[in-house]
Write a protein that holds these residues in place. Structure first.
Motif: not given
Lengths: 113, 115
Positions: A85-88, A106-112, A75-78
């Motif tokens: 950091d918004t990216a795939e 893939g996981t699409r991370l969307t930072v709000i 697992h990846l963490r931040k």
């Protein structure tokens, strides 16, 4: 044969909040695990990789991942995400006899904001 | 130092046509791999070349072929294009390509649209 499962297709998270992107692998041989990031309309950039040794791996941009052999996870963490950091994010595995990569979906991370 | 470069960046073809995509690896890298990334999916391994010889092939039909030149650059050819060949084609280079865990460095890709 190696394979990777990324359990979350999309992860929305507020800016400065922590995030975890999940990855499970399957392999009958020794594995080497990778996380790559893909920004819109770009190729893939390596975030970090696990080959051996310490199970906690630190990468670029403040990301880290933990290799867990008993749970076959990586697992990846931040601890605190930024808009940038918004990216795939792709988890990948490779194993003998070559360095060819087998990617998850893939996981699409969307930072709000 | 320049990274992996690919050309063209975008391409539009019609069904049945043939296409050639090009890749130049990082200077000093001798291995090139090709991946296909269909929209919404992770990249899938197509070919790996090292020192002009094919060292691995993924589960793709014979319409897909590739070669590597003495300067380590590579071409990917796809014949008799199908709509399903529409994808981002990624090239990756590595030093030797046979060390397990050796990092692959990716280019920006060629986006192919088949109409």
């Amino acid at each position: 044969a190696q394979s990777v499962t990324q359990l979350d297709s999309q992860v929305p998270v507020f800016e400065e909040a922590p995030v975890e992107l999940r990855c499970n692998y399957s392999s009958s041989v020794s594995v080497y695990l990778f996380w790559y990031v893909q920004y819109p309309n770009q190729g893939l950039q390596l975030l970090l990789k696990y080959l051996s040794g310490s199970t906690l791996v630190k990468g670029i941009n403040g990301f880290e991942a933990e290799f867990n052999k008993s749970q076959t996870s990586f697992h990846l963490r931040k601890p605190s995400v930024h808009i940038s950091d918004t990216a795939e994010y792709f988890c990948a595995v490779s194993g003998p006899p070559s360095n060819n990569l087998f990617f998850g979906t893939g996981t699409r991370l969307t930072v709000i904001p | 130092d320049a990274g992996v470069t690919q050309s063209p960046t975008h391409l539009i073809k019609t069904r049945g046509q043939q296409v050639t995509l090009r890749c130049s690896p990082i200077s000093g890298h001798k291995s090139v791999s090709w991946y296909q990334q269909v929209l919404g999916q992770g990249p899938q391994f197509i070919f790996q070349y090292y020192e002009k010889e094919e060292r691995g092939r993924g589960n793709f039909p014979d319409r897909f072929s590739a070669r590597q030149f003495p300067n380590y650059s590579s071409e990917l050819n796809v014949n008799a294009l199908l709509l399903g060949d529409s994808a981002l084609y990624l090239c990756a280079s590595s030093l030797m390509g046979r060390e397990v865990g050796e990092t692959q460095y990716f280019g920006p890709g060629t986006r192919l649209l088949v109409l």
